[in-house]
Design a protein around this motif. Structure first.
Motif, PDB file in Angstrom:
ATOM      1  N   LEU A   1      -0.368  14.316 -45.280  1.00  0.00           N
ATOM      2  CA  LEU A   1       0.011  12.916 -45.098  1.00  0.00           C
ATOM      3  C   LEU A   1       1.481  12.706 -45.449  1.00  0.00           C
ATOM      4  O   LEU A   1       2.203  11.988 -44.749  1.00  0.00           O
ATOM      5  N   THR A   2       1.930  13.342 -46.531  1.00  0.00           N
ATOM      6  CA  THR A   2       3.344  13.250 -46.917  1.00  0.00           C
ATOM      7  C   THR A   2       4.240  13.827 -45.832  1.00  0.00           C
ATOM      8  O   THR A   2       5.239  13.203 -45.431  1.00  0.00           O
ATOM      9  N   MET A   3       3.898  14.996 -45.322  1.00  0.00           N
ATOM     10  CA  MET A   3       4.705  15.633 -44.283  1.00  0.00           C
ATOM     11  C   MET A   3       4.702  14.800 -43.006  1.00  0.00           C
ATOM     12  O   MET A   3       5.755  14.615 -42.367  1.00  0.00           O
ATOM     13  N   LEU A   4       3.534  14.293 -42.629  1.00  0.00           N
ATOM     14  CA  LEU A   4       3.416  13.494 -41.403  1.00  0.00           C
ATOM     15  C   LEU A   4       4.238  12.216 -41.504  1.00  0.00           C
ATOM     16  O   LEU A   4       4.933  11.831 -40.556  1.00  0.00           O
ATOM     17  N   THR A   5       4.179  11.565 -42.650  1.00  0.00           N
ATOM     18  CA  THR A   5       4.942  10.328 -42.847  1.00  0.00           C
ATOM     19  C   THR A   5       6.439  10.593 -42.775  1.00  0.00           C
ATOM     20  O   THR A   5       7.184   9.871 -42.106  1.00  0.00           O
ATOM     21  N   ILE A   6       6.899  11.637 -43.466  1.00  0.00           N
ATOM     22  CA  ILE A   6       8.328  11.957 -43.481  1.00  0.00           C
ATOM     23  C   ILE A   6       8.833  12.288 -42.082  1.00  0.00           C
ATOM     24  O   ILE A   6       9.918  11.851 -41.679  1.00  0.00           O
ATOM     25  N   CYS A   7       8.030  13.018 -41.317  1.00  0.00           N
ATOM     26  CA  CYS A   7       8.461  13.426 -39.967  1.00  0.00           C
ATOM     27  C   CYS A   7       8.413  12.266 -38.976  1.00  0.00           C
ATOM     28  O   CYS A   7       9.346  12.070 -38.191  1.00  0.00           O
ATOM     29  N   MET A   8       7.339  11.479 -39.011  1.00  0.00           N
ATOM     30  CA  MET A   8       7.163  10.427 -38.007  1.00  0.00           C
ATOM     31  C   MET A   8       8.041   9.207 -38.258  1.00  0.00           C
ATOM     32  O   MET A   8       8.386   8.484 -37.324  1.00  0.00           O
ATOM     33  N   VAL A   9       8.401   8.964 -39.513  1.00  0.00           N
ATOM     34  CA  VAL A   9       9.257   7.815 -39.828  1.00  0.00           C
ATOM     35  C   VAL A   9      10.727   8.243 -39.896  1.00  0.00           C
ATOM     36  O   VAL A   9      11.602   7.472 -40.255  1.00  0.00           O
ATOM     37  N   ASP A  10      10.995   9.500 -39.569  1.00  0.00           N
ATOM     38  CA  ASP A  10      12.361  10.026 -39.483  1.00  0.00           C
ATOM     39  C   ASP A  10      13.086   9.967 -40.827  1.00  0.00           C
ATOM     40  O   ASP A  10      14.240   9.536 -40.910  1.00  0.00           O
ATOM     41  N   LEU A  11      12.384  10.394 -41.878  1.00  0.00           N
ATOM     42  CA  LEU A  11      13.020  10.473 -43.193  1.00  0.00           C
ATOM     43  C   LEU A  11      13.659  11.834 -43.440  1.00  0.00           C
ATOM     44  O   LEU A  11      14.291  12.044 -44.473  1.00  0.00           O
ATOM     45  N   LEU A  12      13.501  12.765 -42.490  1.00  0.00           N
ATOM     46  CA  LEU A  12      14.037  14.110 -42.674  1.00  0.00           C
ATOM     47  C   LEU A  12      15.555  14.131 -42.760  1.00  0.00           C
ATOM     48  O   LEU A  12      16.136  15.085 -43.264  1.00  0.00           O
ATOM     49  N   LYS A  13      16.208  13.083 -42.247  1.00  0.00           N
ATOM     50  CA  LYS A  13      17.670  13.039 -42.308  1.00  0.00           C
ATOM     51  C   LYS A  13      18.159  12.851 -43.744  1.00  0.00           C
ATOM     52  O   LYS A  13      19.327  13.130 -44.050  1.00  0.00           O
ATOM     53  N   SER A  14      17.271  12.394 -44.625  1.00  0.00           N
ATOM     54  CA  SER A  14      17.614  12.269 -46.040  1.00  0.00           C
ATOM     55  C   SER A  14      17.322  13.591 -46.741  1.00  0.00           C
ATOM     56  O   SER A  14      16.205  14.112 -46.643  1.00  0.00           O
ATOM     57  N   PRO A  15      18.300  14.170 -47.455  1.00  0.00           N
ATOM     58  CA  PRO A  15      18.073  15.453 -48.129  1.00  0.00           C
ATOM     59  C   PRO A  15      16.864  15.449 -49.070  1.00  0.00           C
ATOM     60  O   PRO A  15      16.112  16.424 -49.120  1.00  0.00           O
ATOM     61  N   MET A  16      16.658  14.346 -49.794  1.00  0.00           N
ATOM     62  CA  MET A  16      15.549  14.293 -50.740  1.00  0.00           C
ATOM     63  C   MET A  16      14.218  14.472 -50.030  1.00  0.00           C
ATOM     64  O   MET A  16      13.354  15.246 -50.481  1.00  0.00           O
ATOM     65  N   TYR A  17      14.035  13.803 -48.904  1.00  0.00           N
ATOM     66  CA  TYR A  17      12.783  13.902 -48.165  1.00  0.00           C
ATOM     67  C   TYR A  17      12.712  15.186 -47.341  1.00  0.00           C
ATOM     68  O   TYR A  17      11.624  15.680 -47.044  1.00  0.00           O
ATOM     69  N   PHE A  18      13.849  15.720 -46.985  1.00  0.00           N
ATOM     70  CA  PHE A  18      13.897  17.013 -46.311  1.00  0.00           C
ATOM     71  C   PHE A  18      13.313  18.091 -47.216  1.00  0.00           C
ATOM     72  O   PHE A  18      12.488  18.909 -46.784  1.00  0.00           O
ATOM     73  N   PHE A  19      13.703  18.075 -48.481  1.00  0.00           N
ATOM     74  CA  PHE A  19      13.175  19.058 -49.436  1.00  0.00           C
ATOM     75  C   PHE A  19      11.748  18.713 -49.856  1.00  0.00           C
ATOM     76  O   PHE A  19      10.945  19.620 -50.104  1.00  0.00           O
ATOM     77  N   LEU A  20      11.422  17.425 -49.930  1.00  0.00           N
ATOM     78  CA  LEU A  20      10.052  17.027 -50.268  1.00  0.00           C
ATOM     79  C   LEU A  20       9.085  17.491 -49.185  1.00  0.00           C
ATOM     80  O   LEU A  20       7.964  17.923 -49.490  1.00  0.00           O
ATOM     81  N   ASN A  21       9.508  17.419 -47.939  1.00  0.00           N
ATOM     82  CA  ASN A  21       8.687  17.899 -46.833  1.00  0.00           C
ATOM     83  C   ASN A  21       8.402  19.395 -46.989  1.00  0.00           C
ATOM     84  O   ASN A  21       7.271  19.858 -46.792  1.00  0.00           O
ATOM     85  N   SER A  22       9.426  20.149 -47.361  1.00  0.00           N
ATOM     86  CA  SER A  22       9.257  21.594 -47.568  1.00  0.00           C
ATOM     87  C   SER A  22       8.363  21.876 -48.774  1.00  0.00           C
ATOM     88  O   SER A  22       7.547  22.800 -48.755  1.00  0.00           O
ATOM     89  N   LEU A  23       8.512  21.069 -49.832  1.00  0.00           N
ATOM     90  CA  LEU A  23       7.679  21.241 -51.018  1.00  0.00           C
ATOM     91  C   LEU A  23       6.207  21.028 -50.674  1.00  0.00           C
ATOM     92  O   LEU A  23       5.340  21.780 -51.147  1.00  0.00           O
ATOM     93  N   SER A  24       5.918  20.029 -49.854  1.00  0.00           N
ATOM     94  CA  SER A  24       4.529  19.760 -49.461  1.00  0.00           C
ATOM     95  C   SER A  24       3.960  20.921 -48.665  1.00  0.00           C
ATOM     96  O   SER A  24       2.797  21.317 -48.857  1.00  0.00           O
ATOM     97  N   PHE A  25       4.761  21.491 -47.775  1.00  0.00           N
ATOM     98  CA  PHE A  25       4.308  22.644 -46.996  1.00  0.00           C
ATOM     99  C   PHE A  25       4.033  23.842 -47.896  1.00  0.00           C
ATOM    100  O   PHE A  25       2.999  24.519 -47.757  1.00  0.00           O
TER     101      PHE A  25
END
Length: 311
Positions: free
Chosen positions: A42-66
């Motif tokens: 859910l965290t990864m899906l939210t970050i990707c679909m709402v386009d938060l990946l452009k933020s470094p914090m959420y870019f790394f949070l997405n990787s942490l969730s994976f």
């Protein structure tokens, strides 16, 4: 050393030998693993679909969730299945693969947590230069470095273990294949190898823990210069990170910062960094983060609206 081994499979002792307790543990850990998978997805899906990946914090949070999904999947499915199994066996190859997965994804998670701490340090202590320092190219290089660092670390213990001869017994007093329990079964003197493994894993664990504590101490000290609103927001973010660091590194330090010795408590301690932390990460990073919660509301609110319109 040429590996001459009679053992083709290992037998886990598991968490307990009480059938009633095993049934309860099965339900509990199945629930935990479900929360890990759904929460991190859910965290990864939210970050990707709402386009938060452009933020470094959420870019790394997405990787942490994976990484959390991969890390917990290295041990949790086997643990859950074994709780209802009469024979808790794993092949030699499966044991080595599990050993590789635990150390690779575990070490990668450690390095990602360090990178996330560095990201918060730059954001709070050098806000005017944040966009320049943490650009996309730098973030990609940092993330690649975490994966390469995890791989380099893992090669050392795995390469040492695969050279060892195993001729019996083949019972591991644990619920997954970790270095120290496996070394106890080798038909040769493993004191030197155990020391090398402790130096490798212990240095990374304790060194990373110290680096993270220093980083967050510097960040907290620098918050005195922030406005009240900025201080509260930064404290909330850093507080979540510090919570994860303590829960993850406390048990890891207990396990890997000591000589080649195993304790009965190791199994319960390991539950914290292999299952509890991956389960808590999405809760801590999302439920305490207003931006992610708002993004989830918008994403799923929009989905519900579209479904209503379709009807």
């Amino acid at each position: 050393m040429e590996r001459i081994s009679i053992v083709t499979e290992f037998i886990f002792w598991g968490l307990t030998h009480n059938p009633a307790v095993e049934e309860v543990c099965f339900v509990v850990f199945l629930f935990f693993y479900t929360v890990i998978i759904l929460g991190n997805l859910l965290t990864m899906l939210t970050i990707c679909m709402v386009d938060l990946l452009k933020s470094p914090m959420y870019f790394f949070l997405n990787s942490l969730s994976f990484v959390d999904i991969c890390f917990s999947s290295s041990t949790a499915p086997k643990l859950i299945a074994d709780l209802l199994a009469q024979n808790k066996t794993i092949s030699y190859e499966g044991c080595i693969l599990q050993l590789f997965g635990v150390h690779f994804f575990g070490c990668t998670e450690i390095f990602i947590l360090i990178v996330m701490a560095y990201d918060r340090y730059v954001a709070i202590c050098k806000p005017l230069h944040y966009a320049t320092i943490m650009d996309r190219e730098t973030c990609n290089k940092l993330l690649l470095g975490t994966w390469l660092g995890g791989f380099v670390h893992t090669v050392i213990p795995v390469s040492l273990v695969v050279q060892l001869p195993f001729c019996g017994p083949n019972e591991i007093d644990h619920y997954f294949c970790d270095v120290h329990p496996v070394l106890k079964l080798a038909c040769t003197d493993t004191h030197l190898i155990g020391g090398m493994v402790t130096a490798n894993s212990g240095t990374i664990t304790l060194g990373s823990f110290v680096i993270l504590l220093i980083s967050y101490t510097v960040i907290l000290v620098s918050l005195r210069k922030q406005s009240t609103e900025g201080r509260c927001k930064a404290l909330s973010t850093c507080g979540a990170h510090i919570t994860v660091v303590i829960i993850f590194f406390g048990p890891c330090t207990f396990t890997y910062m000591r000589p080649d010795i195993t304790f009965t408590e190791d199994k319960m301690v390991a539950v914290f960094y292999t299952i509890i932390t991956p389960m808590l990460n999405p809760m801590i990073y999302t439920l305490r983060n207003a931006e992610v919660k708002n993004a989830m509301r918008k994403l799923w609110g929009r989905k519900v609206y579209r479904e209503a319109q379709g009807k």
